[in-house]
Design a protein around this motif. Structure first.
Motif, mmCIF file in Angstrom:
data_model
loop_
_atom_site.group_PDB
_atom_site.id
_atom_site.type_symbol
_atom_site.label_atom_id
_atom_site.label_comp_id
_atom_site.label_asym_id
_atom_site.label_seq_id
_atom_site.Cartn_x
_atom_site.Cartn_y
_atom_site.Cartn_z
ATOM 1 N N ALA A 110 37.550 27.616 39.736
ATOM 2 C CA ALA A 110 38.225 27.645 38.266
ATOM 3 C C ALA A 110 37.397 28.313 37.582
ATOM 4 O O ALA A 110 35.906 27.972 37.629
ATOM 5 C CB ALA A 110 38.390 26.108 38.076
ATOM 6 N N VAL A 111 37.869 28.864 36.897
ATOM 7 C CA VAL A 111 36.726 29.731 35.559
ATOM 8 C C VAL A 111 37.335 29.101 34.174
ATOM 9 O O VAL A 111 38.517 29.426 33.973
ATOM 10 C CB VAL A 111 36.788 31.188 35.688
ATOM 11 C CG1 VAL A 111 35.872 31.755 34.386
ATOM 12 C CG2 VAL A 111 36.346 31.633 36.989
ATOM 13 N N LEU A 112 36.446 28.388 33.314
ATOM 14 C CA LEU A 112 37.125 27.810 31.907
ATOM 15 C C LEU A 112 36.185 28.333 30.924
ATOM 16 O O LEU A 112 35.072 28.488 30.981
ATOM 17 C CB LEU A 112 36.922 26.294 32.083
ATOM 18 C CG LEU A 112 37.304 25.507 33.267
ATOM 19 C CD1 LEU A 112 37.055 24.065 33.176
ATOM 20 C CD2 LEU A 112 38.936 25.730 33.353
ATOM 21 N N THR A 113 36.960 28.995 30.093
ATOM 22 C CA THR A 113 36.175 29.408 28.994
ATOM 23 C C THR A 113 36.602 28.824 27.422
ATOM 24 O O THR A 113 37.901 28.726 27.439
ATOM 25 C CB THR A 113 36.123 31.045 28.901
ATOM 26 O OG1 THR A 113 37.519 31.526 28.867
ATOM 27 C CG2 THR A 113 35.561 31.720 30.009
ATOM 28 N N TRP A 114 35.591 28.864 26.763
ATOM 29 C CA TRP A 114 35.976 28.522 25.082
ATOM 30 C C TRP A 114 35.442 29.634 24.349
ATOM 31 O O TRP A 114 33.955 29.758 24.319
ATOM 32 C CB TRP A 114 35.334 27.299 25.021
ATOM 33 C CG TRP A 114 35.976 25.738 26.014
ATOM 34 C CD1 TRP A 114 36.835 25.277 25.668
ATOM 35 C CD2 TRP A 114 35.387 25.816 27.176
ATOM 36 N NE1 TRP A 114 36.768 24.395 26.653
ATOM 37 C CE2 TRP A 114 35.962 24.539 27.477
ATOM 38 C CE3 TRP A 114 34.084 26.123 27.838
ATOM 39 C CZ2 TRP A 114 35.952 23.897 28.790
ATOM 40 C CZ3 TRP A 114 33.919 25.688 29.089
ATOM 41 C CH2 TRP A 114 34.658 24.401 29.546
ATOM 42 N N GLU A 115 36.481 30.294 23.580
ATOM 43 C CA GLU A 115 35.987 31.617 22.899
ATOM 44 C C GLU A 115 36.302 31.055 21.164
ATOM 45 O O GLU A 115 37.573 30.506 21.068
ATOM 46 C CB GLU A 115 36.852 32.676 23.416
ATOM 47 C CG GLU A 115 36.565 33.664 22.265
ATOM 48 C CD GLU A 115 37.549 34.661 22.690
ATOM 49 O OE1 GLU A 115 37.692 35.909 22.125
ATOM 50 O OE2 GLU A 115 38.379 34.659 23.626
ATOM 51 N N ALA A 128 42.544 29.448 37.437
ATOM 52 C CA ALA A 128 42.503 29.013 38.872
ATOM 53 C C ALA A 128 42.895 30.244 40.008
ATOM 54 O O ALA A 128 43.855 30.736 40.240
ATOM 55 C CB ALA A 128 43.648 28.060 38.935
ATOM 56 N N MET A 129 41.667 30.428 40.569
ATOM 57 C CA MET A 129 41.650 31.624 41.484
ATOM 58 C C MET A 129 41.666 31.145 43.051
ATOM 59 O O MET A 129 40.612 30.255 43.271
ATOM 60 C CB MET A 129 40.455 32.498 41.260
ATOM 61 C CG MET A 129 40.556 32.975 39.723
ATOM 62 S SD MET A 129 38.830 34.323 39.556
ATOM 63 C CE MET A 129 37.891 33.020 39.654
ATOM 64 N N HIS A 130 42.909 31.455 43.468
ATOM 65 C CA HIS A 130 43.077 30.647 44.703
ATOM 66 C C HIS A 130 42.327 31.594 45.931
ATOM 67 O O HIS A 130 42.411 32.780 45.817
ATOM 68 C CB HIS A 130 44.410 30.344 44.872
ATOM 69 C CG HIS A 130 44.953 29.509 43.862
ATOM 70 N ND1 HIS A 130 45.344 29.817 42.517
ATOM 71 C CD2 HIS A 130 45.039 28.152 43.894
ATOM 72 C CE1 HIS A 130 45.607 28.905 41.995
ATOM 73 N NE2 HIS A 130 45.586 27.665 42.700
ATOM 74 N N TRP A 131 42.061 31.024 46.936
ATOM 75 C CA TRP A 131 41.643 31.376 48.184
ATOM 76 C C TRP A 131 42.705 32.506 48.792
ATOM 77 O O TRP A 131 42.532 33.184 49.568
ATOM 78 C CB TRP A 131 41.000 30.497 49.220
ATOM 79 C CG TRP A 131 39.755 29.811 48.539
ATOM 80 C CD1 TRP A 131 39.564 28.739 47.789
ATOM 81 C CD2 TRP A 131 38.385 30.332 48.571
ATOM 82 N NE1 TRP A 131 38.470 28.419 47.533
ATOM 83 C CE2 TRP A 131 37.741 29.738 47.890
ATOM 84 C CE3 TRP A 131 37.897 31.658 49.095
ATOM 85 C CZ2 TRP A 131 36.311 29.641 47.716
ATOM 86 C CZ3 TRP A 131 36.683 31.566 48.904
ATOM 87 C CH2 TRP A 131 35.871 30.807 48.168
ATOM 88 N N THR A 132 43.909 31.778 48.871
ATOM 89 C CA THR A 132 45.217 32.451 49.553
ATOM 90 C C THR A 132 46.088 32.465 48.608
ATOM 91 O O THR A 132 46.441 31.714 47.468
ATOM 92 C CB THR A 132 45.682 31.833 50.736
ATOM 93 O OG1 THR A 132 46.002 30.538 50.425
ATOM 94 C CG2 THR A 132 44.584 31.518 51.832
ATOM 95 N N GLN A 133 47.381 33.497 48.566
ATOM 96 C CA GLN A 133 48.529 33.452 47.977
ATOM 97 C C GLN A 133 49.271 32.187 48.283
ATOM 98 O O GLN A 133 49.904 31.678 47.079
ATOM 99 C CB GLN A 133 49.152 34.876 48.288
ATOM 100 C CG GLN A 133 50.331 34.802 47.151
ATOM 101 C CD GLN A 133 51.337 36.161 47.624
ATOM 102 O OE1 GLN A 133 50.689 36.980 48.157
ATOM 103 N NE2 GLN A 133 52.364 36.241 46.726
ATOM 104 N N GLU A 134 49.291 31.704 49.210
ATOM 105 C CA GLU A 134 50.022 30.446 49.797
ATOM 106 C C GLU A 134 49.440 29.263 49.018
ATOM 107 O O GLU A 134 50.048 28.496 48.368
ATOM 108 C CB GLU A 134 49.901 30.233 51.154
ATOM 109 C CG GLU A 134 50.760 28.802 51.447
ATOM 110 C CD GLU A 134 50.359 28.747 53.025
ATOM 111 O OE1 GLU A 134 51.421 28.871 53.884
ATOM 112 O OE2 GLU A 134 49.302 28.207 53.466
ATOM 113 N N ALA A 135 48.233 29.315 48.745
ATOM 114 C CA ALA A 135 47.400 28.127 48.061
ATOM 115 C C ALA A 135 47.839 28.341 46.501
ATOM 116 O O ALA A 135 48.101 27.306 45.815
ATOM 117 C CB ALA A 135 46.068 28.174 48.029
#
Length: 160
Positions: A110-115, A128-135
């Motif tokens: 997860a990469v969370l940003t507050w701008e 949310a960057m997943h390890w696989t497309q299935e995930a």
């Protein structure tokens, strides 16, 4: 108050993104993510609850939560922080367990940003960057947009 979700294109087929704007200062939103006593009050969309939270807020520090379903089933989550920029950015992953032990079943980072926006509002982005497309597809089917959006609304209500 939260404003409607914004649409943002994912960088890959393995990424889900939620973008919201609110008039709540980013410092309060960041506190909600980094203080266990606050996180436990909003983190899971009701009627789910967070029953436990431990945060060691430093790169390599662990974050452990336990979520409980309305049926009483518990879901532990363990990961480590990769990057911390107070009030601006948090990056954490379940790709590693405490002490940099590789997780044999990683799900996402997860990469969370507050701008801070010129209007004075805060733009919150959760990637949310997943390890696989299935995930990624599984996370989407679990209700990522609705669940993370509902949780964000609960956070805004709590820290307003």
């Amino acid at each position: 108050m939260p404003l409607p979700s914004l649409i943002e294109s994912p960088l890959s087929e393995r990424e889900l993104i939620l973008v919201r704007e609110t008039d709540v200062p980013r410092e309060k939103l960041y506190a909600g993510w980094t203080q266990p006593e606050l996180l436990m009050q909003w983190f899971t969309p009701k009627p789910w609850i967070t029953t436990s939270c431990e945060i060691n807020l430093r790169p390599g520090g662990t974050c452990k939560t336990i979520m409980r379903s309305p049926d009483g089933e518990e879901f532990p989550n363990v990961g480590v922080f990769l990057e911390i920029v107070p009030n601006e950015k948090l990056v954490f992953t379940d790709g590693y367990l405490p002490n940099w032990e590789p997780n044999p079943n990683p799900f996402f980072t997860a990469v969370l940003t507050w701008e801070m926006l010129p209007s004075g509002n805060t733009r919150y982005t959760a990637r949310a960057m997943h390890w696989t497309q299935e995930a990624c597809e599984k996370h989407a089917a679990m209700g990522f947009m609705e669940g993370w959006g509902k949780a964000f609304d609960q956070l805004v209500e709590l820290v307003s």
